[in-house]
Write a protein that holds these residues in place. Structure first.
Motif, PDB file in Angstrom:
ATOM      1  N   VAL A   1       6.489  14.356   4.224  1.00  0.00           N
ATOM      2  CA  VAL A   1       5.277  14.340   3.395  1.00  0.00           C
ATOM      3  C   VAL A   1       4.066  14.941   4.102  1.00  0.00           C
ATOM      4  O   VAL A   1       2.990  15.054   3.497  1.00  0.00           O
ATOM      5  N   LYS A   2       4.198  15.307   5.367  1.00  0.00           N
ATOM      6  CA  LYS A   2       3.068  15.869   6.113  1.00  0.00           C
ATOM      7  C   LYS A   2       2.500  17.087   5.394  1.00  0.00           C
ATOM      8  O   LYS A   2       3.233  17.965   4.950  1.00  0.00           O
ATOM      9  N   GLY A   3       1.174  17.113   5.289  1.00  0.00           N
ATOM     10  CA  GLY A   3       0.509  18.227   4.628  1.00  0.00           C
ATOM     11  C   GLY A   3       0.411  18.101   3.123  1.00  0.00           C
ATOM     12  O   GLY A   3      -0.306  18.885   2.481  1.00  0.00           O
ATOM     13  N   ARG A   4       1.118  17.127   2.528  1.00  0.00           N
ATOM     14  CA  ARG A   4       1.071  16.949   1.079  1.00  0.00           C
ATOM     15  C   ARG A   4       0.467  15.597   0.692  1.00  0.00           C
ATOM     16  O   ARG A   4      -0.177  15.484  -0.347  1.00  0.00           O
ATOM     17  N   PHE A   5       0.720  14.580   1.466  1.00  0.00           N
ATOM     18  CA  PHE A   5       0.233  13.235   1.158  1.00  0.00           C
ATOM     19  C   PHE A   5      -0.902  12.860   2.116  1.00  0.00           C
ATOM     20  O   PHE A   5      -0.904  13.271   3.278  1.00  0.00           O
ATOM     21  N   THR A   6      -1.825  12.036   1.613  1.00  0.00           N
ATOM     22  CA  THR A   6      -2.937  11.562   2.435  1.00  0.00           C
ATOM     23  C   THR A   6      -3.137  10.072   2.225  1.00  0.00           C
ATOM     24  O   THR A   6      -3.291   9.626   1.076  1.00  0.00           O
ATOM     25  N   ILE A   7      -3.149   9.328   3.318  1.00  0.00           N
ATOM     26  CA  ILE A   7      -3.410   7.893   3.247  1.00  0.00           C
ATOM     27  C   ILE A   7      -4.875   7.653   3.595  1.00  0.00           C
ATOM     28  O   ILE A   7      -5.443   8.326   4.461  1.00  0.00           O
ATOM     29  N   SER A   8      -5.485   6.694   2.895  1.00  0.00           N
ATOM     30  CA  SER A   8      -6.876   6.358   3.158  1.00  0.00           C
ATOM     31  C   SER A   8      -7.086   4.885   2.842  1.00  0.00           C
ATOM     32  O   SER A   8      -6.186   4.220   2.309  1.00  0.00           O
ATOM     33  N   ARG A   9      -8.269   4.377   3.189  1.00  0.00           N
ATOM     34  CA  ARG A   9      -8.545   2.969   2.914  1.00  0.00           C
ATOM     35  C   ARG A   9     -10.012   2.774   2.592  1.00  0.00           C
ATOM     36  O   ARG A   9     -10.870   3.553   3.033  1.00  0.00           O
ATOM     37  N   ASP A  10     -10.279   1.731   1.808  1.00  0.00           N
ATOM     38  CA  ASP A  10     -11.635   1.337   1.447  1.00  0.00           C
ATOM     39  C   ASP A  10     -11.760  -0.139   1.832  1.00  0.00           C
ATOM     40  O   ASP A  10     -11.202  -1.005   1.150  1.00  0.00           O
ATOM     41  N   THR A  11     -12.477  -0.403   2.911  1.00  0.00           N
ATOM     42  CA  THR A  11     -12.559  -1.781   3.396  1.00  0.00           C
ATOM     43  C   THR A  11     -13.373  -2.674   2.464  1.00  0.00           C
ATOM     44  O   THR A  11     -13.133  -3.879   2.401  1.00  0.00           O
ATOM     45  N   VAL A  12     -14.334  -2.083   1.752  1.00  0.00           N
ATOM     46  CA  VAL A  12     -15.123  -2.878   0.806  1.00  0.00           C
ATOM     47  C   VAL A  12     -14.237  -3.368  -0.337  1.00  0.00           C
ATOM     48  O   VAL A  12     -14.312  -4.522  -0.754  1.00  0.00           O
ATOM     49  N   LYS A  13     -13.387  -2.480  -0.833  1.00  0.00           N
ATOM     50  CA  LYS A  13     -12.501  -2.836  -1.939  1.00  0.00           C
ATOM     51  C   LYS A  13     -11.207  -3.492  -1.462  1.00  0.00           C
ATOM     52  O   LYS A  13     -10.384  -3.899  -2.294  1.00  0.00           O
ATOM     53  N   ASN A  14     -11.038  -3.561  -0.137  1.00  0.00           N
ATOM     54  CA  ASN A  14      -9.816  -4.170   0.416  1.00  0.00           C
ATOM     55  C   ASN A  14      -8.568  -3.483  -0.138  1.00  0.00           C
ATOM     56  O   ASN A  14      -7.583  -4.145  -0.521  1.00  0.00           O
TER      57      ASN A  14
END
Length: 124
Positions: free
Chosen positions: A65-78
């Motif tokens: 999945v490298k180059g196609r998928f991106t993981i991220s997070r929003d600590t406010v929204k948990n």
């Protein structure tokens, strides 16, 4: 005890995009490494590491999945997200998020708390 709920899956054509969400409740996940795994259907399909993100947003990805998928997070929204771009039929699977409990982040055994999963189906 943390509870995880994934959403955002669906049926799309090859080349399309989706954004998956993993909403956590019960406690904050801001200090936890979080990961996405997936498991395709059919015999011999094992759960596969997709991506992980640390508390300070360092990320790692599975080779497929490298180059196609991106993981991220929003600590406010948990909440943790997985952006899926340039989807292929072989990306079809149930996608699970999980809270890291120790060990190598790409290994299933390093996670004890899992969501119920969300289905992604990519047609050719």
């Amino acid at each position: 005890q943390v509870h995880l709920v994934e959403s955002g899956g669906g049926l799309v054509q090859a080349g399309a995009s989706l954004k998956l969400s993993c909403a956590a409740s019960g406690r904050t996940i801001a200090d936890s490494t979080m990961a996405w795994f997936r498991q395709g259907q059919g015999p011999g399909k094992e759960r596969e590491f997709v991506a992980a993100i640390t508390w300070n947003r360092r990320t790692t990805y599975g080779d497929s999945v490298k180059g196609r998928f991106t993981i991220s997070r929003d600590t406010v929204k948990n909440t943790v997200y997985l952006q899926l771009n340039s989807l292929k039929p072989e990306d079809t699977a149930v996608y699970y998020c999980a809270v890291h409990s120790g060990g190598v982040p790409s290994r299933i055994a390093s996670y004890r708390t899992w969501g119920q999963g969300t289905q992604v189906t990519v047609s050719s």
